[in-house]
Design a protein around this motif. Structure first.
Motif, short mmCIF file in Angstrom:
data_model
loop_
_atom_site.label_atom_id
_atom_site.label_comp_id
_atom_site.label_asym_id
_atom_site.label_seq_id
_atom_site.Cartn_x
_atom_site.Cartn_y
_atom_site.Cartn_z
N GLU A 286 40.26 40.57 33.61
CA GLU A 286 41.12 40.71 34.81
C GLU A 286 42.37 40.16 34.84
OE1 GLU A 286 40.52 40.09 39.66
OE2 GLU A 286 38.92 39.62 38.30
N TYR B 125 37.60 42.22 43.85
CA TYR B 125 38.99 41.96 43.26
C TYR B 125 39.52 40.43 43.84
CZ TYR B 125 39.39 46.79 41.79
OH TYR B 125 39.42 48.06 41.15
N ARG C 213 36.34 49.39 39.26
CA ARG C 213 36.88 49.04 38.10
C ARG C 213 36.29 50.09 36.97
NH1 ARG C 213 39.11 44.00 38.11
NH2 ARG C 213 38.49 42.71 40.00
N VAL D 164 46.79 42.91 45.33
CA VAL D 164 45.70 42.96 44.02
C VAL D 164 46.42 43.33 42.88
CG1 VAL D 164 43.65 44.20 43.63
CG2 VAL D 164 43.99 43.72 45.88
#
Length: 477
Positions: A247, A299, A472, A310
């Protein structure tokens, strides 16, 4: 049972019960079919009450509210945003500047390291002459073959080097990452996509060992323009740490129970890197007074005043990612349209690195007719929001299972089954059939998890599944 966990589960059940029964405030409604094509007018110009797609440059954004008609008073809605990397006809495949960083600690001895070497050899065979590859391996120390263009002679040199990788020492992930960064920086690959693929089967035991320090290192690597993908093999690695690397590094995360799957995963990551179309991708929600963003499901977010941002991964051609946000309109008034949120997508086009911004305002109409609120539900939005809610429960289930609370963990999965059954009453049973099958498989995993290895496997499967359910889709292998 943990009180927070109970609240999350019950909140999901109540939300979907309201959906099925048509009770306000329902979080799901269909975009209206406005016979006049009219849009409400809010604080920032035209408000879109239908699904809205914006396309320019390399990415397409589709944004909508799950509930464009709401009852007076407080109401909860979900904003669903899909981002897709566009196929560019005739586009030239970008060269890559890649560092493959392989764990060769003693825990990789035997089958896992053998499969890692085989996958690395396969990766070398996929490279073109304008690609560059550095091969780094780490135990207690770190060693590597500096980045080289993948000419025939250099590919042979790479293959010979791979054969000389043998297990030794602890797990110094930070040293491997630092050497990978150094090799990518030292490359003479002009205009290449810069990427590190990190492979590990264990916990960091040497070098930087604290999660915060390692995460800061990955964040710094990303700030330098290098993407980080993280692949965990087996049951002993820290999946939360590796997911965080992906991430923060704007790359992809993969969990492999069997190291034999490494070859296809390396190839997939190379394909994503070489077909990259956008980087520095960020999605933001700007909220007017009277609207709260309760959470962006699954997130990390950054908030500055009324704007919540984000960060999304780098995008390859055809890649899709989804973001689901839960919002509350505090006091909707009948007879006035409500400006709910402005959605903006910013990114840099590749290969020219030019900045692009998409934006759209989303709004809702207010009606006291509950039958209208109920009738305008969006079937797809129902399923997307249910998946995001189920992912939250699944994350809690995984933690409960890890801590030995198996019945509590099974309870979360059973609740998810009910959520999908209720969503199926709105969206048709076939729309959630695969989701229900996955929940049954996870429940079976939990039932059969009798030893620590089986528990760790079930936990990692659950968390990997939850990432995809949060949205995702392209960045979870």
């Amino acid at each position: 049972m943990n009180k927070t966990a109970v609240f999350v589960s019950l909140a999901g059940v109540l939300a979907l019960t309201a959906l099925v029964l048509g009770l306000p405030p329902s979080p799901f409604s269909a975009p209206p079919e406005d016979s006049h094509g009219a849009s409400a007018v809010g604080h920032h110009g035209p408000l879109n009450l239908q699904s809205r797609a914006e396309t320019s440059g390399a990415l397409k954004m589709t944004a909508r509210l799950s509930h464009p008609y709401i009852p007076p008073g407080p109401a909860e809605l979900f904003a669903t945003v899909d981002v897709i990397g566009m196929e560019v006809p005739g586009a030239r495949r970008l060269p890559v500047n890649l560092a493959l960083v392989i764990d060769r600690s003693t825990s990789m001895r035997g089958y896992k390291l053998q499969q890692a070497r085989q996958a690395a050899r396969h990766l070398v065979g996929q490279l073109r002459e304008d690609d560059w590859l550095a091969i780094v391996h780490y135990g207690s120390d770190v060693r590597g073959l500096g980045g080289l263009p993948a000419t025939p002679d250099n590919r042979e040199r790479m293959l010979q080097y791979i054969e000389g990788i043998w297990d030794d020492g602890g797990t110094n992930i930070s040293a491997g990452l630092q050497e990978g960064r150094a090799q990518v920086r030292a490359s003479e690959c002009t205009g290449c996509v810069k990427r590190i693929i990190l492979l590990s089967d264990g916990q960091p035991t040497e070098g930087l060992t604290e999660d915060a320090d390692l995460s800061a290192l990955v964040r710094d690597i990303r700030t330098g323009g290098i993407t980080v993908s993280a692949i965990g093999v087996g049951t002993d690695f820290n999946e939360d740490l590796m997911q965080g690397f992906a991430e923060l590094g704007a790359g992809a995360y993969g969990f492999l129970e069997d190291a034999a799957q490494l070859g296809p995963l390396f190839q997939k990551d190379l394909q994503q890197a070489s077909t990259s179309v956008a980087r520095d991708v960020a999605l933001s929600f700007t909220l007017p007074q009277g609207v709260r963003l309760e959470e962006v499901l699954g997130y990390r977010v950054q908030q500055e005043g009324r704007r919540v941002t984000v960060r999304l991964p780098d995008f390859s051609s055809g890649q899709r990612e989804r973001v689901v946000a839960r919002l509350t309109v505090e006091d909707a008034r009948e007879g006035r349209p409500v400006h709910v949120t402005e959605v903006a997508l910013s990114f840099r086009n590749l290969p020219d690195n030019g900045p692009v911004i998409h934006g759209v305002d989303l709004g809702a109409r207010v009606t006291p007719r509950l039958e209208e609120v109920h009738a305008r539900r969006d079937k797809e939005a129902t399923v997307y929001a249910t998946r995001a809610l189920s992912a939250k429960n699944l994350t809690l289930a995984a933690e409960a299972l890890r801590e030995g609370r198996k019945e509590e963990a099974k309870g979360y999965v059973a609740r998810n089954q009910k959520l999908f059954e209720q969503a199926g009453e709105v969206a048709t049973p076939s729309a959630v059939a695969a989701d229900l099958a996955e929940q049954r498989e996870l429940l079976q995993d939990y039932e059969q998890a009798e030893d620590s290895s089986a528990v760790d496997t079930a936990v990692k499967r659950s968390k990997s599944k939850s990432l995809k359910s949060f949205g995702r889709l392209g960045s979870t292998y």
